[in-house]
Design an enzyme around this catalytic site. Structure first.
Site, PDB file in Angstrom:
ATOM      1  CG  HIS A   1      34.071  14.954  11.322  1.00  0.00           C
ATOM      2  ND1 HIS A   1      33.983  16.233  10.836  1.00  0.00           N
ATOM      3  CD2 HIS A   1      32.969  14.781  12.092  1.00  0.00           C
ATOM      4  CE1 HIS A   1      32.872  16.791  11.284  1.00  0.00           C
ATOM      5  NE2 HIS A   1      32.245  15.941  12.054  1.00  0.00           N
TER       6      HIS A   1
ATOM      7  N   GLY B   1      18.136   5.681  10.087  1.00  0.00           N
ATOM      8  CA  GLY B   1      18.136   6.713  11.128  1.00  0.00           C
ATOM      9  C   GLY B   1      17.231   7.823  10.625  1.00  0.00           C
TER      10      GLY B   1
HETATM   11  P1  A3D Z   1      19.293  11.972  16.168  1.00  0.00           P
HETATM   12  O1  A3D Z   1      18.335  13.060  15.863  1.00  0.00           O
HETATM   13  O2  A3D Z   1      19.422  11.513  17.576  1.00  0.00           O
HETATM   14  O3  A3D Z   1      18.905  10.720  15.240  1.00  0.00           O
HETATM   15  C1  A3D Z   1      19.474   9.467  15.379  1.00  0.00           C
HETATM   16  C2  A3D Z   1      18.400   8.443  15.076  1.00  0.00           C
HETATM   17  O4  A3D Z   1      19.004   7.145  15.099  1.00  0.00           O
HETATM   18  C3  A3D Z   1      17.261   8.414  16.115  1.00  0.00           C
HETATM   19  O5  A3D Z   1      16.016   8.632  15.465  1.00  0.00           O
HETATM   20  C4  A3D Z   1      17.347   7.010  16.708  1.00  0.00           C
HETATM   21  O6  A3D Z   1      16.087   6.452  17.022  1.00  0.00           O
HETATM   22  C5  A3D Z   1      18.016   6.251  15.585  1.00  0.00           C
HETATM   23  N1  A3D Z   1      18.656   5.005  15.995  1.00  0.00           N
HETATM   24  C6  A3D Z   1      19.315   4.720  17.152  1.00  0.00           C
HETATM   25  N2  A3D Z   1      19.746   3.456  17.147  1.00  0.00           N
HETATM   26  C7  A3D Z   1      19.359   2.926  15.952  1.00  0.00           C
HETATM   27  C8  A3D Z   1      19.512   1.648  15.351  1.00  0.00           C
HETATM   28  N3  A3D Z   1      20.134   0.650  15.981  1.00  0.00           N
HETATM   29  N4  A3D Z   1      18.993   1.450  14.126  1.00  0.00           N
HETATM   30  C9  A3D Z   1      18.332   2.446  13.474  1.00  0.00           C
HETATM   31  N5  A3D Z   1      18.162   3.678  14.000  1.00  0.00           N
HETATM   32  C10 A3D Z   1      18.665   3.901  15.222  1.00  0.00           C
HETATM   33  O7  A3D Z   1      20.765  12.351  15.669  1.00  0.00           O
HETATM   34  P2  A3D Z   1      21.194  13.246  14.412  1.00  0.00           P
HETATM   35  O8  A3D Z   1      20.364  12.858  13.238  1.00  0.00           O
HETATM   36  O9  A3D Z   1      21.287  14.660  14.818  1.00  0.00           O
HETATM   37  O10 A3D Z   1      22.711  12.730  14.229  1.00  0.00           O
HETATM   38  C11 A3D Z   1      22.955  11.402  13.817  1.00  0.00           C
HETATM   39  C12 A3D Z   1      24.432  11.064  13.892  1.00  0.00           C
HETATM   40  O11 A3D Z   1      25.161  11.904  13.010  1.00  0.00           O
HETATM   41  C13 A3D Z   1      25.088  11.271  15.277  1.00  0.00           C
HETATM   42  O12 A3D Z   1      25.962  10.192  15.549  1.00  0.00           O
HETATM   43  C14 A3D Z   1      25.872  12.550  15.108  1.00  0.00           C
HETATM   44  O13 A3D Z   1      26.975  12.628  15.994  1.00  0.00           O
HETATM   45  C15 A3D Z   1      26.311  12.417  13.685  1.00  0.00           C
HETATM   46  N6  A3D Z   1      26.730  13.673  13.039  1.00  0.00           N
HETATM   47  C16 A3D Z   1      27.814  13.609  12.219  1.00  0.00           C
HETATM   48  C17 A3D Z   1      28.255  14.733  11.569  1.00  0.00           C
HETATM   49  C18 A3D Z   1      29.444  14.651  10.671  1.00  0.00           C
HETATM   50  O14 A3D Z   1      29.835  15.626  10.078  1.00  0.00           O
HETATM   51  C19 A3D Z   1      30.141  13.386  10.499  1.00  0.00           C
HETATM   52  C20 A3D Z   1      27.594  15.962  11.740  1.00  0.00           C
HETATM   53  C21 A3D Z   1      26.490  16.000  12.571  1.00  0.00           C
HETATM   54  C22 A3D Z   1      26.052  14.839  13.227  1.00  0.00           C
END
Ligand code: A3D
Length: 320
Positions: A176, A10
């Protein structure tokens, strides 16, 4: 000795920040993986071009094929979708469960010896699913949430007391989500527990209750401000702390979503508890004693996580 290899599954908001932090801290060479073509390659090149300025030695690369993560020592998983305003973490379950299946299989086939840190939400259910799909040992698959939740708690407390964040420790248990359990009794300023600070007149119980609630709502507060996504700087910093603890065998005591079997009366599920992170992965669960109120809050949180795991099993019949 060869540099460690860190695979970031990701390459979105958190993934890019993770890559930058790992490089600045020289934790190892970094591979960014994403299904989006060009994004991981572009971010890797951009960060590599900052190396002469910041003076770090780390190879940066981007890929759309899982073979690129071969032999990784650490995998940090953020693949999937993030929240938009009005969405709960649980709304992400169906989409992100499918993502965990492909990521889990990719790790199983290419980096089976890695320490895997999951960040994708809804966290406690996704880390469980990732462990199931990858088949890696439970002590090598962990979820990042507690470090972030307690960092938010520490930030708010340091602000309230007008003291350094360095002198504030905080303890957050449970899943969480809205049911997470910030434990005031085990949170301190320079070793002085928060209830004592209320007695000393440093703050009031009402103010403390408001800080606890703000901590629970910490993710939603950022989503509400950003509008197009969720928090990424503090989540990335938190996961890097966990990766560093593993790579340097630091034996850090950190709250994380770990597989708990026996402690806290649980018989095998992922939930947020304090754990020791070292070269063995999550080496130990710290089983603290809880009073009746705290146990009741933890039970509520555990029930919420169990509900999400049951929903995963309904969606994907291969999950046991
Ligand atoms: P974002 O910037 O959308 O990045 C997610 C990436 O995942 C994108 O670049 C997508 O292209 C890629 N992706 C989608 N499907 C696939 C796949 N099958 N294989 C590989 N890559 C893929 O999101 P983000 O970086 O802001 O957040 C990522 C995740 O973290 C989300 O689910 C959030 O809800 C989560 N998150 C968790 C916390 C915790 O404290 C646990 C805090 C903040 C965000």
């Amino acid at each position: 000795m060869a540099r460690a290899k860190i695979a970031l599954i990701g390459a979105g908001q958190i993934g890019g920040t993770l890559a930058h932090l790992a490089a600045l801290k020289e934790l190892g060479d970094v591979v960014l993986f994403d299904i989006a073509e060009g994004i991981p390659q572009g971010k890797a090149l951009d960060i590599a071009e900052s190396a002469p300025v910041d003076g770090f030695d780390a190879d940066m690369s981007g890929a759309n094929d899982y073979s690129a993560i071969a032999g990784a020592d650490v995998c940090i998983v953020t693949a999937g979708v993030a929240r938009k305003p009005g969405m709960s973490r649980d709304d992400l379950l169906g989409i992100n469960l499918k993502v965990m299946k492909s990521v889990g299989e990719g790790i199983r086939d290419n980096a089976p010896d890695a320490f895997v840190i999951c960040i994708t939400n809804p966290l406690d259910a996704m880390v469980w699913a990732l462990q199931q799909f990858s088949g890696l040992p439970t002590e090598k698959v962990v979820g990042m949430a507690g470090v972030l939740d307690s960092a938010r708690f520490r930030h708010f407390l340091a602000d309230e007391f007008d003291v350094s964040v360095k002198d504030v420790t905080a303890f957050v248990l449970g899943g969480h989500g809205d049911t997470m359990v910030p434990l005031t009794r085990y949170s301190t300023v320079a070793g002085i527990p928060l209830p004592d600070l209320v007695d000393m007149g440093w703050t009031t119980q009402d103010k403390l209750d408001a800080i606890v609630q703000r901590t629970r709502d910490g993710g939603a507060e950022i989503v509400g401000l950003l509008k197009t996504g969720s928090a990424f700087y503090a989540p990335a910093a938190s996961a890097i702390q966990m990766a560093e603890a593993y790579l340097k065998d630091q034996k850090r005591v950190l709250p994380a979503a770990v597989y708990v079997d026996g402690a806290y009366g649980l018989d095998g599920m992922y939930v947020g508890v304090p754990t020791v992170i070292g070269a063995g992965g999550t080496e130990k669960v710290v089983n603290i004693s809880l009073n009746e109120d705290e146990q009741a809050m933890l039970d509520k949180s555990i029930d919420a996580v169990k509900g999400l795991v049951a929903a995963c099993k309904e969606i994907d019949g291969t999950l046991a």
